[in-house]
Design a protein around this motif. Structure first.
Motif, PDB file in Angstrom:
ATOM      1  N   ALA A  11       0.818  -1.217   0.000  1.00 25.90           N
ATOM      2  CA  ALA A  11       0.000   0.000   0.000  1.00 25.90           C
ATOM      3  C   ALA A  11       0.852   1.267   0.000  1.00 25.90           C
ATOM      4  O   ALA A  11       0.425   2.292  -0.541  1.00 25.90           O
ATOM      5  N   TYR A  12       2.053   1.215   0.575  1.00 21.61           N
ATOM      6  CA  TYR A  12       2.849   2.431   0.704  1.00 21.61           C
ATOM      7  C   TYR A  12       3.249   3.061  -0.640  1.00 21.61           C
ATOM      8  O   TYR A  12       3.074   4.266  -0.825  1.00 21.61           O
ATOM      9  N   PRO A  13       3.788   2.297  -1.602  1.00 17.45           N
ATOM     10  CA  PRO A  13       4.129   2.934  -2.883  1.00 17.45           C
ATOM     11  C   PRO A  13       2.908   3.460  -3.638  1.00 17.45           C
ATOM     12  O   PRO A  13       2.997   4.494  -4.312  1.00 17.45           O
ATOM     13  N   ILE A  14       1.773   2.796  -3.494  1.00 22.07           N
ATOM     14  CA  ILE A  14       0.551   3.267  -4.149  1.00 22.07           C
ATOM     15  C   ILE A  14       0.117   4.590  -3.505  1.00 22.07           C
ATOM     16  O   ILE A  14      -0.228   5.543  -4.195  1.00 22.07           O
ATOM     17  N   ALA A  15       0.171   4.637  -2.180  1.00 25.12           N
ATOM     18  CA  ALA A  15      -0.168   5.881  -1.470  1.00 25.12           C
ATOM     19  C   ALA A  15       0.781   6.997  -1.893  1.00 25.12           C
ATOM     20  O   ALA A  15       0.346   8.132  -2.144  1.00 25.12           O
ATOM     21  N   TYR A  16       2.061   6.683  -2.004  1.00 27.78           N
ATOM     22  CA  TYR A  16       3.036   7.692  -2.413  1.00 27.78           C
ATOM     23  C   TYR A  16       2.695   8.224  -3.804  1.00 27.78           C
ATOM     24  O   TYR A  16       2.688   9.429  -4.042  1.00 27.78           O
ATOM     25  N   ARG A  17       2.409   7.320  -4.740  1.00 31.12           N
ATOM     26  CA  ARG A  17       2.079   7.720  -6.116  1.00 31.12           C
ATOM     27  C   ARG A  17       0.839   8.607  -6.142  1.00 31.12           C
ATOM     28  O   ARG A  17       0.790   9.602  -6.870  1.00 31.12           O
ATOM     29  N   ILE A  18      -0.174   8.270  -5.324  1.00 34.83           N
ATOM     30  CA  ILE A  18      -1.388   9.089  -5.252  1.00 34.83           C
ATOM     31  C   ILE A  18      -1.051  10.487  -4.731  1.00 34.83           C
ATOM     32  O   ILE A  18      -1.519  11.492  -5.254  1.00 34.83           O
ATOM     33  N   GLY A  19      -0.231  10.554  -3.705  1.00 35.28           N
ATOM     34  CA  GLY A  19       0.074  11.825  -3.064  1.00 35.28           C
ATOM     35  C   GLY A  19       1.079  12.700  -3.794  1.00 35.28           C
ATOM     36  O   GLY A  19       1.057  13.917  -3.664  1.00 35.28           O
ATOM     37  N   HIS A  20       1.982  12.072  -4.561  1.00 39.09           N
ATOM     38  CA  HIS A  20       3.078  12.838  -5.158  1.00 39.09           C
ATOM     39  C   HIS A  20       3.056  12.838  -6.685  1.00 39.09           C
ATOM     40  O   HIS A  20       3.853  13.554  -7.302  1.00 39.09           O
TER      41      HIS A  20
END
Length: 156
Positions: free
Chosen positions: A101-110
């Motif tokens: 979930a962390y890289p997906i969250a990062y991609r969404i946020g950045h």
């Protein structure tokens, strides 16, 4: 009280289970989230007159939709993970593949792919809020900023 369908008479319906069932959550997800037995969730579903939970995985159109299906916002600005974990990392499946979930969250946020390892920097266990997840270079910038302000490095 509702009939549990087992012939044992009425059962007491837990409000937290009923709320999640009515919101469309799957039996296993509710059981994991509330620490209840999946069979208990299924009995609640039946007692409430809701259709039986169908086997198989829910198909989400995008990776981001699949990610969001396993989250719940809090009143204090965090986004808590309600899905499964693999060795302490929040994970989910989409189109047959397991994703962190962390890289997906990062991609969404950045709006870009992360560099290096991602993790939240807010300190809240289970948080996957995209604005709280940073990659390696982001954490290095945070450490440098703290060092410039306070004269010491912060563990990030």
């Amino acid at each position: 009280m509702a009939d549990d369908g087992t012939g044992g008479g009425p059962m007491k319906i837990r409000a937290d289970i009923a709320e999640l069932l009515h919101a469309g959550h799957r039996d296993n997800a509710i059981a994991q989230r509330l620490g209840a037995c999946p069979k208990t969730i299924a009995r609640h579903r039946q007692a409430l007159g809701l259709p039986k939970d169908t086997p198989g995985r829910t198909s989400h159109a995008s990776l981001e939709d699949a990610f969001r299906a396993h989250t719940e916002p809090t009143d204090d600005g965090h986004l808590l993970w309600t899905g499964g974990y693999n060795t302490g990392i929040p994970t989910f499946r989409h189109k047959g593949r397991r994703h962190s979930a962390y890289p997906i969250a990062y991609r969404i946020g950045h709006g870009r792919e992360p560099q290096g390892r991602c993790r939240p920097d807010c300190g809240r266990p289970g948080c996957v809020e995209p604005a709280h997840v940073d990659d390696g270079p982001g954490r290095a910038r945070t450490r440098a900023t703290f060092a410039a302000i306070f004269g010491t490095e912060r563990s990030a």
